[in-house]
Design a protein around this motif. Structure first.
Motif, mmCIF file in Angstrom:
data_model
loop_
_atom_site.group_PDB
_atom_site.id
_atom_site.type_symbol
_atom_site.label_atom_id
_atom_site.label_comp_id
_atom_site.label_asym_id
_atom_site.label_seq_id
_atom_site.Cartn_x
_atom_site.Cartn_y
_atom_site.Cartn_z
ATOM 1 N N ALA A 45 0.835 -1.196 0.000
ATOM 2 C CA ALA A 45 0.000 0.000 0.000
ATOM 3 C C ALA A 45 0.870 1.246 0.000
ATOM 4 C CB ALA A 45 -0.917 -0.007 1.226
ATOM 5 N N ALA A 46 0.301 2.351 -0.444
ATOM 6 C CA ALA A 46 1.057 3.600 -0.477
ATOM 7 C C ALA A 46 1.282 4.114 0.933
ATOM 8 C CB ALA A 46 0.295 4.628 -1.304
ATOM 9 N N GLY A 47 2.431 4.799 1.117
ATOM 10 C CA GLY A 47 2.702 5.434 2.394
ATOM 11 C C GLY A 47 3.353 4.501 3.391
ATOM 12 N N GLY A 48 3.818 5.079 4.510
ATOM 13 C CA GLY A 48 4.417 4.308 5.583
ATOM 14 C C GLY A 48 5.661 3.577 5.131
ATOM 15 N N ASN A 49 5.916 2.411 5.720
ATOM 16 C CA ASN A 49 7.100 1.638 5.371
ATOM 17 C C ASN A 49 7.079 1.124 3.942
ATOM 18 O OD1 ASN A 49 8.461 1.919 7.745
ATOM 19 N ND2 ASN A 49 7.800 -0.017 8.632
ATOM 20 N N ALA A 50 5.877 1.030 3.354
ATOM 21 C CA ALA A 50 5.785 0.518 1.994
ATOM 22 C C ALA A 50 6.174 1.548 0.952
ATOM 23 C CB ALA A 50 4.363 0.021 1.725
ATOM 24 N N ALA A 51 6.240 2.818 1.340
ATOM 25 C CA ALA A 51 6.609 3.862 0.392
ATOM 26 C C ALA A 51 8.027 3.621 -0.117
ATOM 27 C CB ALA A 51 6.515 5.232 1.049
ATOM 28 N N PRO A 52 8.269 3.831 -1.413
ATOM 29 C CA PRO A 52 9.616 3.612 -1.963
ATOM 30 C C PRO A 52 10.670 4.394 -1.193
ATOM 31 C CG PRO A 52 8.033 3.955 -3.727
ATOM 32 C CD PRO A 52 7.304 4.250 -2.451
ATOM 33 N N GLY A 53 11.791 3.730 -0.947
ATOM 34 C CA GLY A 53 12.881 4.354 -0.198
ATOM 35 C C GLY A 53 14.208 4.024 -0.826
ATOM 36 N N GLU A 54 15.222 3.956 0.005
ATOM 37 C CA GLU A 54 16.567 3.634 -0.466
ATOM 38 C C GLU A 54 16.593 2.238 -1.085
ATOM 39 O OE1 GLU A 54 20.989 2.853 1.528
ATOM 40 O OE2 GLU A 54 19.386 3.798 2.689
ATOM 41 N N ILE A 73 8.376 -21.575 -1.686
ATOM 42 C CA ILE A 73 9.297 -20.677 -0.979
ATOM 43 C C ILE A 73 9.984 -19.737 -1.966
ATOM 44 C CG2 ILE A 73 11.571 -20.642 0.122
ATOM 45 C CD1 ILE A 73 9.514 -21.057 2.199
ATOM 46 N N THR A 74 10.582 -20.301 -3.007
ATOM 47 C CA THR A 74 11.300 -19.487 -3.986
ATOM 48 C C THR A 74 10.348 -18.600 -4.774
ATOM 49 O OG1 THR A 74 13.037 -21.162 -4.173
ATOM 50 C CG2 THR A 74 12.843 -19.596 -5.986
ATOM 51 N N ASN A 75 9.204 -19.136 -5.167
ATOM 52 C CA ASN A 75 8.204 -18.380 -5.910
ATOM 53 C C ASN A 75 7.717 -17.181 -5.091
ATOM 54 O OD1 ASN A 75 6.487 -17.921 -8.125
ATOM 55 N ND2 ASN A 75 4.810 -18.997 -7.131
ATOM 56 N N ASN A 76 7.448 -17.420 -3.816
ATOM 57 C CA ASN A 76 6.960 -16.343 -2.955
ATOM 58 C C ASN A 76 8.013 -15.256 -2.764
ATOM 59 O OD1 ASN A 76 4.520 -17.611 -2.606
ATOM 60 N ND2 ASN A 76 5.046 -18.530 -0.644
ATOM 61 N N ALA A 77 9.272 -15.665 -2.564
ATOM 62 C CA ALA A 77 10.343 -14.694 -2.358
ATOM 63 C C ALA A 77 10.494 -13.787 -3.584
ATOM 64 C CB ALA A 77 11.655 -15.407 -2.056
ATOM 65 N N LYS A 78 10.538 -14.390 -4.766
ATOM 66 C CA LYS A 78 10.681 -13.605 -5.999
ATOM 67 C C LYS A 78 9.501 -12.663 -6.187
ATOM 68 C CE LYS A 78 13.415 -16.972 -8.650
ATOM 69 N NZ LYS A 78 13.398 -17.892 -9.824
ATOM 70 N N ALA A 79 8.301 -13.186 -5.964
ATOM 71 C CA ALA A 79 7.102 -12.384 -6.187
ATOM 72 C C ALA A 79 7.006 -11.221 -5.208
ATOM 73 C CB ALA A 79 5.856 -13.273 -6.082
ATOM 74 N N GLN A 80 7.361 -11.462 -3.944
ATOM 75 C CA GLN A 80 7.302 -10.376 -2.970
ATOM 76 C C GLN A 80 8.325 -9.297 -3.295
ATOM 77 O OE1 GLN A 80 4.937 -10.098 -0.687
ATOM 78 N NE2 GLN A 80 5.708 -8.128 0.040
ATOM 79 N N ALA A 81 9.522 -9.703 -3.695
ATOM 80 C CA ALA A 81 10.542 -8.722 -4.075
ATOM 81 C C ALA A 81 10.057 -7.858 -5.231
ATOM 82 C CB ALA A 81 11.839 -9.444 -4.440
ATOM 83 N N ALA A 82 9.315 -8.469 -6.165
ATOM 84 C CA ALA A 82 8.832 -7.739 -7.341
ATOM 85 C C ALA A 82 7.773 -6.698 -6.997
ATOM 86 C CB ALA A 82 8.280 -8.721 -8.366
ATOM 87 N N THR A 83 7.170 -6.802 -5.821
ATOM 88 C CA THR A 83 6.158 -5.811 -5.442
ATOM 89 C C THR A 83 6.790 -4.498 -5.011
ATOM 90 O OG1 THR A 83 6.047 -6.511 -3.103
ATOM 91 C CG2 THR A 83 4.584 -7.641 -4.664
ATOM 92 N N TYR A 84 8.101 -4.491 -4.771
ATOM 93 C CA TYR A 84 8.794 -3.278 -4.325
ATOM 94 C C TYR A 84 9.632 -2.697 -5.459
ATOM 95 C CZ TYR A 84 7.732 -4.989 0.389
ATOM 96 O OH TYR A 84 7.094 -5.428 1.524
ATOM 97 N N THR A 85 9.487 -1.415 -5.698
ATOM 98 C CA THR A 85 10.290 -0.754 -6.723
ATOM 99 C C THR A 85 11.699 -0.456 -6.236
ATOM 100 O OG1 THR A 85 9.494 1.422 -5.999
ATOM 101 C CG2 THR A 85 8.254 0.318 -7.752
ATOM 102 N N ASP A 86 11.914 -0.573 -4.923
ATOM 103 C CA ASP A 86 13.228 -0.256 -4.364
ATOM 104 C C ASP A 86 14.019 -1.490 -3.953
ATOM 105 O OD1 ASP A 86 11.664 -0.987 -2.224
ATOM 106 O OD2 ASP A 86 11.754 0.950 -1.205
ATOM 107 N N VAL A 87 13.617 -2.659 -4.454
ATOM 108 C CA VAL A 87 14.317 -3.907 -4.135
ATOM 109 C C VAL A 87 14.897 -4.521 -5.400
ATOM 110 C CG1 VAL A 87 14.031 -6.310 -3.397
ATOM 111 C CG2 VAL A 87 13.021 -4.468 -2.035
ATOM 112 N N GLU A 88 16.187 -4.873 -5.344
ATOM 113 C CA GLU A 88 16.828 -5.671 -6.388
ATOM 114 C C GLU A 88 17.066 -7.060 -5.818
ATOM 115 O OE1 GLU A 88 20.962 -5.955 -9.035
ATOM 116 O OE2 GLU A 88 20.443 -4.090 -7.997
#
Length: 350
Positions: A45-54, A73-88
């Motif tokens: 969701a927008a705002g708070g800790n979910a807001a894009p950061g470093e 396990i692997t599918n979930n990890a990849k998919a969750q990372a993809a929800t963040y614009t600030d995660v590689e």
């Protein structure tokens, strides 16, 4: 067989399911088919800790995705990372055993990720890597198979293995009392016996049964696969001509357990599974096998591990907590799935 060989795959990619008479072979679909289960992710969701950061570079390693639970396990990890614009997200192959995974992780350290999320082949054997990464200033999120040394991880997230045993025993105790069975014959088919998580599950099961005046009459380990589950169940059923209840620790290996029971024509007992696969939930809903319940051990922990790793990398805490930092340890509760509530849990199955 060595622990490394057995741990090559916590559960293999299975093509088999129900037993069909003598000379049985496994044919039904398991939790890991060509099309992966929809990943279990948390909406950002927008705002708070979910807001894009470093930007945070998260390294990841888990055993080969060659069965339902590990694939999730692997599918979930990849998919969750993809929800963040600030995660590689940088994933490295785990290899065939703990030594191979250790070598792959050494190359990951050289790439200097901000955080590493690791589900080890074996927590004890990879403990030294956790210590090395932490000493190099790279926080480690230890997933599922625990490092014995608390200094080897920044945060540990895992399922409640002891609680799985407690939940399975509590269901069996309630069913036996409801049926008026005062001295039930109870069997147990654990997974890989050398793993600490298996030992914790069995202890929770035994402790809870003992408190009710019950005990396990026969315990035959398998190796988290359908074929070893079938062999273990065949041995157990031959040793116990009468059986009231059975706890099988893992739903993938439970496919083989049910195959052995069908081949032997044994339907007099109730069975409780473990982990919470979609196939197990379907069998529970259909209610035409001995499987009446399963206790959860959700691979959604990998999605949460990525979210926690991101917060650690950005030096943030959990928004709903007063504390400034992510907790040291999180243990997911083990819930009991029955015919009455299976529809609620299907979306979480693997």
């Amino acid at each position: 067989m060595s622990q490394h060989s057995r741990d090559l795959s916590r559960r293999r990619l299975l093509l088999g399911g129900a037993a069909l008479g003598a000379g049985t072979f496994l044919t039904a679909c398991t939790s890991n088919e060509a099309q992966p289960t929809q990943a279990q992710t948390k909406d950002v969701a927008a705002g708070g800790n979910a807001a894009p950061g470093e930007k945070v570079v998260i390294g990841f390693s888990a055993p080969a995705a060659d069965h339902g639970w590990i694939a999730a396990i692997t599918n979930n990890a990849k998919a969750q990372a993809a929800t963040y614009t600030d995660v590689e997200f940088k994933s490295v192959e785990a290899g065939a055993d703990a030594a191979a995974q250790r070598a792959a992780l050494s190359t990951l350290i050289a790439q200097k990720p901000q955080v590493i999320v690791l589900l080890p082949h074996d927590g004890k054997e990879l403990n030294a890597f956790g210590l090395e990464a932490m000493a190099a200033g790279i926080p480690v999120v230890n997933l599922d198979r625990a490092f014995p040394d608390a200094r080897a991880y920044r945060t540990q997230i895992k399922g409640d293995n002891y609680g799985m045993g407690v939940a399975a025993a509590a269901y069996i105790i309630a069913q036996m009392k409801a049926r008026g069975v005062s001295s039930p014959v109870i069997g147990e088919i654990p997974g890989i016996d050398s793993l600490e998580l298996t030992q914790e599950r069995s202890k929770g099961f035994a402790d809870t049964l003992n408190a009710a005046g019950f005990k396990v009459q026969r315990r035959v380990p398998a190796e988290f696969t359908a074929d070893t589950g079938q062999r273990a169940a065949s041995q157990l059923l031959q040793a116990l001509p009468k059986l009231d209840a059975l706890w099988n620790h893992d739903d993938d290996q439970g496919i083989g357990v049910l195959a052995a029971a069908n081949q032997a024509g044994r339907k007099e007992f109730i069975m409780v599974g473990g982990a919470g696969s979609k196939k197990a939930m379907g069998d529970i809903q259909t209610d035409n096998t001995p499987l009446k319940a399963t206790v959860t051990y959700s691979p959604s922990m990998a999605s949460s591990a990525i979210s926690l790793a991101r917060l650690i990398g950005q030096n943030k805490g959990m928004a709903d907590l007063v504390e400034l930092q992510v907790p040291k340890e999180l243990v997911l509760a083990s819930e009991t799935i029955t015919k009455e509530n299976a529809s609620k849990y299907l979306k979480f199955g693997f």
